[in-house]
Enzyme design. Structure first.
Site, PDB file in Angstrom:
ATOM      1  N   GLU A   1      -4.147   5.850  -8.462  1.00  0.00           N
ATOM      2  CA  GLU A   1      -4.310   7.219  -9.282  1.00  0.00           C
ATOM      3  C   GLU A   1      -5.214   8.360  -8.843  1.00  0.00           C
ATOM      4  O   GLU A   1      -5.105   9.376  -9.091  1.00  0.00           O
ATOM      5  CB  GLU A   1      -4.806   7.009 -10.805  1.00  0.00           C
ATOM      6  CG  GLU A   1      -4.066   5.840 -11.506  1.00  0.00           C
ATOM      7  CD  GLU A   1      -4.416   4.446 -11.335  1.00  0.00           C
ATOM      8  OE1 GLU A   1      -5.100   4.093 -10.545  1.00  0.00           O
ATOM      9  OE2 GLU A   1      -3.840   3.535 -12.156  1.00  0.00           O
TER      10      GLU A   1
ATOM     11  N   THR B   1      -0.268  -0.460   2.379  1.00  0.00           N
ATOM     12  CA  THR B   1       1.018  -1.359   3.015  1.00  0.00           C
ATOM     13  C   THR B   1       1.900  -0.246   3.556  1.00  0.00           C
ATOM     14  O   THR B   1       2.707  -0.687   4.115  1.00  0.00           O
ATOM     15  CB  THR B   1       1.705  -2.063   2.059  1.00  0.00           C
ATOM     16  OG1 THR B   1       1.964  -1.067   0.678  1.00  0.00           O
ATOM     17  CG2 THR B   1       0.659  -3.208   1.507  1.00  0.00           C
TER      18      THR B   1
ATOM     19  N   GLY C   1      -6.585   0.352  -1.846  1.00  0.00           N
ATOM     20  CA  GLY C   1      -6.650   1.460  -0.850  1.00  0.00           C
ATOM     21  C   GLY C   1      -7.133   2.583  -1.430  1.00  0.00           C
ATOM     22  O   GLY C   1      -6.409   3.279  -2.132  1.00  0.00           O
ATOM     23  N   HIS C   2      -8.466   3.123  -1.264  1.00  0.00           N
ATOM     24  CA  HIS C   2      -8.896   4.049  -2.010  1.00  0.00           C
ATOM     25  C   HIS C   2      -9.228   5.368  -1.116  1.00  0.00           C
ATOM     26  O   HIS C   2      -9.684   5.362  -0.004  1.00  0.00           O
ATOM     27  CB  HIS C   2     -10.147   3.911  -2.721  1.00  0.00           C
ATOM     28  CG  HIS C   2     -10.102   2.903  -3.845  1.00  0.00           C
ATOM     29  ND1 HIS C   2     -11.007   2.445  -4.658  1.00  0.00           N
ATOM     30  CD2 HIS C   2      -8.816   2.410  -4.259  1.00  0.00           C
ATOM     31  CE1 HIS C   2     -10.431   1.297  -5.527  1.00  0.00           C
ATOM     32  NE2 HIS C   2      -9.329   1.275  -5.261  1.00  0.00           N
ATOM     33  N   THR C   3      -8.602   6.450  -1.199  1.00  0.00           N
ATOM     34  CA  THR C   3      -8.524   7.547  -0.212  1.00  0.00           C
ATOM     35  C   THR C   3      -9.693   8.691  -0.507  1.00  0.00           C
ATOM     36  O   THR C   3      -9.647   9.195  -1.690  1.00  0.00           O
ATOM     37  CB  THR C   3      -6.928   8.332   0.009  1.00  0.00           C
ATOM     38  OG1 THR C   3      -6.193   7.162  -0.134  1.00  0.00           O
ATOM     39  CG2 THR C   3      -6.872   8.918   1.061  1.00  0.00           C
TER      40      THR C   3
ATOM     41  N   GLY D   1      -2.074   1.777 -10.651  1.00  0.00           N
ATOM     42  CA  GLY D   1      -3.170   1.920  -9.236  1.00  0.00           C
ATOM     43  C   GLY D   1      -2.692   3.275  -8.545  1.00  0.00           C
ATOM     44  O   GLY D   1      -1.760   3.873  -8.863  1.00  0.00           O
TER      45      GLY D   1
ATOM     46  N   ASN E   1      -6.341  -5.501  -1.348  1.00  0.00           N
ATOM     47  CA  ASN E   1      -5.203  -5.050  -2.032  1.00  0.00           C
ATOM     48  C   ASN E   1      -5.489  -3.587  -2.409  1.00  0.00           C
ATOM     49  O   ASN E   1      -4.440  -2.670  -2.379  1.00  0.00           O
ATOM     50  CB  ASN E   1      -4.487  -5.875  -3.238  1.00  0.00           C
ATOM     51  CG  ASN E   1      -5.921  -6.269  -3.975  1.00  0.00           C
ATOM     52  OD1 ASN E   1      -6.741  -5.648  -3.921  1.00  0.00           O
ATOM     53  ND2 ASN E   1      -5.278  -6.394  -5.417  1.00  0.00           N
TER      54      ASN E   1
ATOM     55  N   GLY F   1      -5.737  18.974  -5.595  1.00  0.00           N
ATOM     56  CA  GLY F   1      -5.576  18.566  -4.207  1.00  0.00           C
ATOM     57  C   GLY F   1      -6.284  17.346  -3.837  1.00  0.00           C
ATOM     58  O   GLY F   1      -7.185  16.862  -4.673  1.00  0.00           O
TER      59      GLY F   1
HETATM   60  P1  GDP Z   1      -6.832   5.099  -5.549  1.00  0.00           P
HETATM   61  O1  GDP Z   1      -6.284   3.808  -4.763  1.00  0.00           O
HETATM   62  O2  GDP Z   1      -6.776   5.045  -6.963  1.00  0.00           O
HETATM   63  O3  GDP Z   1      -7.995   5.442  -4.945  1.00  0.00           O
HETATM   64  O4  GDP Z   1      -5.833   6.263  -5.073  1.00  0.00           O
HETATM   65  P2  GDP Z   1      -4.982   6.363  -3.525  1.00  0.00           P
HETATM   66  O5  GDP Z   1      -6.078   6.657  -2.525  1.00  0.00           O
HETATM   67  O6  GDP Z   1      -4.139   4.884  -3.164  1.00  0.00           O
HETATM   68  O7  GDP Z   1      -3.781   7.414  -3.658  1.00  0.00           O
HETATM   69  C1  GDP Z   1      -4.175   8.598  -4.349  1.00  0.00           C
HETATM   70  C2  GDP Z   1      -3.486   9.606  -3.080  1.00  0.00           C
HETATM   71  O8  GDP Z   1      -3.451  10.817  -3.671  1.00  0.00           O
HETATM   72  C3  GDP Z   1      -4.387   9.596  -1.942  1.00  0.00           C
HETATM   73  O9  GDP Z   1      -3.462  10.047  -0.622  1.00  0.00           O
HETATM   74  C4  GDP Z   1      -5.407  11.020  -2.217  1.00  0.00           C
HETATM   75  O10 GDP Z   1      -5.626  11.577  -0.952  1.00  0.00           O
HETATM   76  C5  GDP Z   1      -4.422  11.797  -3.065  1.00  0.00           C
HETATM   77  N1  GDP Z   1      -4.954  12.692  -3.917  1.00  0.00           N
HETATM   78  C6  GDP Z   1      -5.835  12.415  -4.743  1.00  0.00           C
HETATM   79  N2  GDP Z   1      -6.211  13.360  -5.581  1.00  0.00           N
HETATM   80  C7  GDP Z   1      -5.089  14.402  -5.353  1.00  0.00           C
HETATM   81  C8  GDP Z   1      -4.636  15.469  -6.000  1.00  0.00           C
HETATM   82  O11 GDP Z   1      -5.192  16.160  -7.073  1.00  0.00           O
HETATM   83  N3  GDP Z   1      -3.603  15.951  -5.453  1.00  0.00           N
HETATM   84  C9  GDP Z   1      -3.148  15.632  -4.340  1.00  0.00           C
HETATM   85  N4  GDP Z   1      -2.088  16.404  -3.788  1.00  0.00           N
HETATM   86  N5  GDP Z   1      -3.449  14.518  -3.826  1.00  0.00           N
HETATM   87  C10 GDP Z   1      -4.424  13.789  -4.425  1.00  0.00           C
HETATM   88  P1  IMO Z   2      -5.538   0.598  -5.584  1.00  0.00           P
HETATM   89  O1  IMO Z   2      -6.919   0.006  -6.135  1.00  0.00           O
HETATM   90  C1  IMO Z   2      -1.089  -0.021  -6.343  1.00  0.00           C
HETATM   91  C2  IMO Z   2       0.211  -4.120  -6.578  1.00  0.00           C
HETATM   92  C3  IMO Z   2       0.919  -4.533  -5.619  1.00  0.00           C
HETATM   93  C4  IMO Z   2       1.814  -5.813  -6.561  1.00  0.00           C
HETATM   94  C5  IMO Z   2       0.717  -6.113  -7.591  1.00  0.00           C
HETATM   95  C6  IMO Z   2       0.112  -7.494  -6.818  1.00  0.00           C
HETATM   96  O2  IMO Z   2      -5.525   1.290  -4.359  1.00  0.00           O
HETATM   97  O3  IMO Z   2      -5.047   1.145  -6.671  1.00  0.00           O
HETATM   98  P2  IMO Z   2      -1.447  -8.330  -5.200  1.00  0.00           P
HETATM   99  O4  IMO Z   2      -1.440  -8.050  -3.899  1.00  0.00           O
HETATM  100  O5  IMO Z   2      -2.792  -7.674  -6.129  1.00  0.00           O
HETATM  101  O6  IMO Z   2      -1.329  -9.651  -5.576  1.00  0.00           O
HETATM  102  O7  IMO Z   2      -0.207  -7.395  -5.812  1.00  0.00           O
HETATM  103  O8  IMO Z   2      -0.325  -5.435  -7.635  1.00  0.00           O
HETATM  104  N1  IMO Z   2      -1.136  -3.563  -6.193  1.00  0.00           N
HETATM  105  C7  IMO Z   2      -1.428  -2.272  -6.290  1.00  0.00           C
HETATM  106  N2  IMO Z   2      -0.652  -1.101  -6.439  1.00  0.00           N
HETATM  107  N3  IMO Z   2      -2.608   0.105  -6.035  1.00  0.00           N
HETATM  108  C8  IMO Z   2      -3.261  -1.019  -5.782  1.00  0.00           C
HETATM  109  O9  IMO Z   2      -4.682  -0.760  -5.502  1.00  0.00           O
HETATM  110  C9  IMO Z   2      -2.844  -2.293  -5.949  1.00  0.00           C
HETATM  111  N4  IMO Z   2      -3.130  -3.635  -5.570  1.00  0.00           N
HETATM  112  C10 IMO Z   2      -2.409  -4.319  -6.121  1.00  0.00           C
HETATM  113  O10 IMO Z   2       1.839  -3.822  -4.929  1.00  0.00           O
HETATM  114  O11 IMO Z   2       2.799  -5.057  -7.160  1.00  0.00           O
HETATM  115 MG    MG Z   3      -5.037   3.233  -3.777  1.00  0.00          MG
END
Ligand code: GDP
Ligand code: IMO
Ligand code: MG
Length: 424
Positions: A16, A302, A42-44, A14, A40, A414
């Site tokens: 990524e 979280t 969180g996509h940024t 997750g 659960n 970035g």
């Molecule tokens: P997701 O759940 O797969 O959508 O990813 P998240 O949003 O939880 O976590 C990715 C984090 O890395 C976020 O804070 C993004 O803004 C950041 N991010 C994404 N791509 C890059 C990158 O290429 N470089 C850096 N430094 N940050 C990135």
């Molecule tokens: P995104 O979509 C990272 C992890 C939790 C825990 C396990 C089970 O942003 O990549 P849950 O609440 O689903 O029962 O938790 O899975 N987990 C994640 N870790 N990114 C996520 O989502 C996650 N969604 C759940 O931390 O270990």
């Molecule tokens: Mg996430």
């Protein structure tokens, strides 16, 4: 009927950077659809100074003329969704007519959250590290055939159905040590959000709506979590409760497997994991701390600190096999800009025996076999084309491609929407 369903999946644990890739690809589509998971996730998304974190709304919402479907495979907390929509409105992002919600998506009740907390606290030393958003208990009710679905809110007996489910949950909760009481205000808010929601979204027969759209244009499916958290193939029980691989897009949207076209597999240039469970390349040292600080590795949902480690090609190969990834997107390469040395696990040694397969046993004592690379020691944040990227980084990416057998087509440099280069 020649249009296809392209799928974006996470290939690690997750976080990524799936949200960024969805947003980047959305201009090529008219429909983006979330197929599993719930709040659960969180996509940024980062646009200059502005940052948004989406939990339930698909990441195509910032593009004009795109329908964003929340599919049947998703578990939905109406409070979270209404808050998300209202936040977008305060930021001037229009959502009218852009969010469709499948009748067959299951509802997360306030008592599901309590059950999640009660079950976690009862696990004592073996906690999963759940996000406590009620995900596991809601999927449990779904497969146990006692869940409430979005379509039920349109029925005259919805309140009775809700009351019956709540009663069952409260009874179950009374068997736990500790107090897990339903907060009357939280319940009121939940019931209100069910009403508010109906003003904001279109409740649809998602599978019909999507297959109809697939007749004229390609659809982009947005996965949550990652392949290594998949309920079948992740390090069970330290997983989430849904099918996070591309096959999940078929069941989570009602689209046949032969409609899948491209599968975009998203991974970081290193690894992170939130919550408990095996993490063979984890670094509990200064290098791990450097990744955490430079990568800003704190959870989007979280706020928890993410565990960090080197890239793991055994896990990545496994994830690519399970998902049928056709194109790789490597994220956060910039985080390692000032590393002297970069390591990559190419195999494991378990009980003295070398293997390139991810083991069944979650307590296996894994010793990663590393390959070392010299760092590129250059700021890559302004790179916008393959020619701009340092040779040492390209060599590192070429090595990954050869090991995995799938092309890398995008390198992210970035967090911003515009940061990165298409390569090939
Ligand atoms: P997701 O759940 O797969 O959508 O990813 P998240 O949003 O939880 O976590 C990715 C984090 O890395 C976020 O804070 C993004 O803004 C950041 N991010 C994404 N791509 C890059 C990158 O290429 N470089 C850096 N430094 N940050 C990135
Ligand atoms: P995104 O979509 C990272 C992890 C939790 C825990 C396990 C089970 O942003 O990549 P849950 O609440 O689903 O029962 O938790 O899975 N987990 C994640 N870790 N990114 C996520 O989502 C996650 N969604 C759940 O931390 O270990
Ligand atoms: Mg996430």
């Amino acid at each position: 009927m020649n249009k296809q369903l392209d799928v974006i999946v996470g290939l690690q644990w997750g976080d990524e950077g799936k949200g960024k890739v969805v947003d980047k690809l959305t201009p090529q589509y008219k429909t983006v659809a979330r197929f599993q998971g719930g709040p659960n996730a969180g996509h940024t998304l980062v646009f200059g100074e502005r940052k948004f974190v989406l939990h339930s709304i698909p990441s195509g919402i910032f593009n004009e003329g795109v329908v964003n479907l929340i599919g049947n495979g998703v578990v939905l907390d109406p409070v979270v969704l209404t808050q998300e929509i209202e936040h977008l409105h305060t930021q001037g992002v229009a959502t009218q007519g852009k969010i469709w919600l499948s009748k067959k998506a299951h509802l997360i009740l306030p008592t599901h959250r309590l059950i999640d907390a009660a079950q976690e606290s009862a696990k004592a030393g073996a906690k999963i590290g759940s996000t406590l958003r009620g995900i596991g208990p809601t999927y449990t009710d779904k497969t146990n055939r006692v869940g409430l679905r979005v379509g039920d809110v349109l029925q005259p007996n919805f309140k009775q159905k809700y009351a019956a489910a709540k009663e069952q949950h409260l009874q179950y909760l009374s068997s736990f040590k500790g107090t897990f009481e339903l907060d009357a205000q939280a319940e009121q808010k939940w019931l209100q959000s069910i009403d508010t929601l109906q003003k904001y979204v279109s409740i649809v027969d998602g599978e019909y709506a999507l297959n109809e759209r697939l007749q004229t244009s390609n659809v982009l499916a947005e996965g949550a979590q990652g392949a290594m958290l998949d309920v079948d193939f992740g390090s069970y029980p330290f997983v989430t409760s849904s099918s996070t691989i591309s096959a999940g897009a078929c069941t989570g949207l009602g689209v046949a497997p032969q409609r899948i076209g491209e599968v975009f597999g998203v991974f970081k240039a290193y690894c992170t994991r939130v919550g408990s469970g095996p993490f063979p390349t984890e670094l509990n040292d200064a290098v791990g701390e450097q990744l955490r600080q430079q990568g800003g590795e704190f959870g989007s949902t979280t706020g928890r600190s993410r565990r960090c480690g080197w890239l793991d090609l055994v896990a990545l190969r496994y994830a690519v096999m399970l998902t049928g990834t056709t194109q790789l997107c490597v994220m956060k390469a910039d985080v390692m800009d000032n590393f002297d040395t970069i390591k990559v696990a190419v195999g494991y040694k378990i009980n003295g025996i070398e293997t390139d397969q991810y083991p069944y046993e979650t307590d296996a004592q894994i010793e990663p076999i590393y390959r070392e690379f010299e760092g590129w020691k250059q700021d890559i944040s302004a790179c916008r084309s393959q020619q701009d990227l340092p040779k040492k980084l390209l060599d590192y990416l070429k090595f990954i491609e050869l090991q995995i057998g799938v092309p890398i087509t995008f390198v992210s440099t970035g967090a911003d929407r515009d940061s990165g280069c298409s390569i090939g």
